[in-house]
Design an enzyme around this catalytic site. Sequence first.
Site, PDB file in Angstrom:
ATOM      1  N   CYS A 190       9.001  41.151   1.230  1.00  0.00           N
ATOM      2  CA  CYS A 190       9.126  40.719  -0.166  1.00  0.00           C
ATOM      3  C   CYS A 190       9.115  39.199  -0.257  1.00  0.00           C
ATOM      4  O   CYS A 190       9.669  38.513   0.600  1.00  0.00           O
ATOM      5  CB  CYS A 190      10.432  41.229  -0.780  1.00  0.00           C
ATOM      6  N   GLU A 232      13.365  43.932  -6.719  1.00  0.00           N
ATOM      7  CA  GLU A 232      14.636  43.329  -7.117  1.00  0.00           C
ATOM      8  C   GLU A 232      15.444  44.299  -7.978  1.00  0.00           C
ATOM      9  O   GLU A 232      16.659  44.433  -7.802  1.00  0.00           O
ATOM     10  CB  GLU A 232      14.389  42.009  -7.859  1.00  0.00           C
ATOM     11  N   ASP A 234      31.580  52.672  -1.993  1.00  0.00           N
ATOM     12  CA  ASP A 234      32.580  51.991  -1.169  1.00  0.00           C
ATOM     13  C   ASP A 234      33.932  51.919  -1.869  1.00  0.00           C
ATOM     14  O   ASP A 234      34.969  52.176  -1.263  1.00  0.00           O
ATOM     15  CB  ASP A 234      32.107  50.578  -0.816  1.00  0.00           C
TER      16      ASP A 234
END
Length: 177
Positions: A76, A112, A126
């Site tokens: 990228c 993105e 998480d």
Amino acid sequence: MPKLSHYGKTGEVQMVDVSAKEVTTRTAVAQALVKMPPRVVRAIRRLKNPKGSPLEVARIAGIAAAKRTAEWIPLCHPLPVTHIDVTARLCQNGVELRSTVVATAQTGVEMEALVAVTAAALTVYDMCKALDKGMEITDICLLTKTGGKSGDFHRGTKARARSASPRASVRRRSRSR
């Protein structure tokens, strides 16, 4: 069928040369879903999570990750991103995430937008794993993209190239039948 742009003539991997491409405003919108049991959704709603509010932390994580996409994805291009918005919304079966990324550049911002929702989803996981490790991250996909030579894309419809000839349109329609 279009060729894969990240491969050279002999099959070697390469970063695409975008120096001859026109600078245009490009946008991309992506989504993800973190599926979780209703008791985890209730805990988030009541902010009874041991690590705090996962929705706000996920938003910030998504924004930060979008700015570093070129570090995540080896081929990228680093882009001058001009706007990033990440939303995290509780729904009946988990957390829906959506990102919008804008840049005025020579290449698109689809990666993105996808990196933003992926990092946000991982952050939700998480922050909530103490409540349930069986959560699932699903439905990561590009919803829309605008700008650039290849034209606009809207999930659920065919990508439309702005410069497609009438003959190319006929070929595309006949294949899809």
